[in-house]
Design a protein around this motif. Structure first.
Motif, mmCIF file in Angstrom:
data_model
loop_
_atom_site.group_PDB
_atom_site.id
_atom_site.type_symbol
_atom_site.label_atom_id
_atom_site.label_comp_id
_atom_site.label_asym_id
_atom_site.label_seq_id
_atom_site.Cartn_x
_atom_site.Cartn_y
_atom_site.Cartn_z
ATOM 1 N N ASP A 1 0.823 -1.277 0.031
ATOM 2 C CA ASP A 1 0.092 -0.011 -0.085
ATOM 3 C C ASP A 1 0.861 1.226 -0.005
ATOM 4 O O ASP A 1 0.669 1.935 0.820
ATOM 5 N N SER A 2 1.767 1.441 -1.004
ATOM 6 C CA SER A 2 2.736 2.392 -0.913
ATOM 7 C C SER A 2 3.435 2.937 0.124
ATOM 8 O O SER A 2 3.875 3.982 0.341
ATOM 9 N N ARG A 3 3.614 1.688 0.951
ATOM 10 C CA ARG A 3 4.466 1.873 2.055
ATOM 11 C C ARG A 3 5.714 0.980 2.135
ATOM 12 O O ARG A 3 5.541 -0.183 1.349
ATOM 13 N N LEU A 4 6.907 1.334 2.198
ATOM 14 C CA LEU A 4 7.889 0.698 2.379
ATOM 15 C C LEU A 4 8.087 -0.507 3.698
ATOM 16 O O LEU A 4 8.128 0.287 4.883
ATOM 17 N N VAL A 5 8.155 -1.620 3.535
ATOM 18 C CA VAL A 5 8.240 -2.611 4.759
ATOM 19 C C VAL A 5 9.637 -3.087 4.748
ATOM 20 O O VAL A 5 10.234 -3.694 4.132
ATOM 21 N N LEU A 6 10.153 -2.744 6.177
ATOM 22 C CA LEU A 6 11.629 -2.968 6.252
ATOM 23 C C LEU A 6 11.469 -4.141 7.475
ATOM 24 O O LEU A 6 11.340 -4.151 8.850
ATOM 25 N N ALA A 7 11.534 -5.470 7.061
ATOM 26 C CA ALA A 7 11.505 -6.585 7.995
ATOM 27 C C ALA A 7 13.132 -6.798 8.110
ATOM 28 O O ALA A 7 13.937 -7.400 7.445
ATOM 29 N N VAL A 8 13.531 -6.752 9.456
ATOM 30 C CA VAL A 8 15.013 -7.120 9.956
ATOM 31 C C VAL A 8 14.745 -8.524 10.973
ATOM 32 O O VAL A 8 14.069 -8.631 11.413
#
Length: 161
Positions: free
Chosen positions: A63-70
């Protein structure tokens, strides 16, 4: 990030999720270069996981968001941070416009004109990098150079060619 171990407070892998989508070979090459540069030299530490790295970062778009999965190097999940890209839209747009001007100027402008455009380009890149650091503040500690490399990757993810 004072006092943290440079061997553990860093990224060792960056992966782009299939939600990012694939692009032309030139853009894929630019993405690979941005990832290589980021992994080669960085300072990255989730605030909630003091000194338990090194880390892997998986980027995706939702949804136009950047997901940073660490995750830790062994794959154990650490944190997922969702970053709105709205604060970056103007900066990325302006950055691309000035980059186009820069590449055109290289062909025909004087060295002083090229230098002036490049200073503007670097200034926008610094603004985007600082915005990124501010948006990650309290969640993920990155130094300015790492923020610059991450911002470069964000720009390349938006590049359509």
């Amino acid at each position: 990030m004072r006092g943290r171990d440079a061997r553990t407070s860093r990224l060792v892998d960056v992966e782009l999720d299939e939600s990012i989508g694939r692009s032309t070979p030139d853009i894929e090459h630019e993405r690979a270069v941005a990832i290589f540069d980021l992994i080669e030299e960085n300072s990255f530490q989730p605030v909630s996981d003091d000194g338990c790295g090194p880390y892997r970062l998986r980027l995706s778009l939702v949804d136009s968001r950047l997901v940073l999965a660490v995750a830790r190097q062994d794959g154990a999940e650490v944190i997922t941070h969702i970053l709105s890209l709205t604060p970056f839209r103007r900066i990325v747009k302006d950055y691309y416009l000035i980059c186009e001007s820069y590449y055109e100027a290289i062909r025909s402008a004087t060295p002083s004109q090229i230098e002036a455009i490049d200073m503007g380009r670097r200034g926008l890149h610094n603004e985007g990098s600082q915005t990124l650091r501010d948006r990650l503040s309290g969640k993920i500690d990155v130094d300015f150079d790492t923020a610059r490399r991450l911002f470069t990757l964000i720009c390349v993810l938006h590049w359509r060619g």
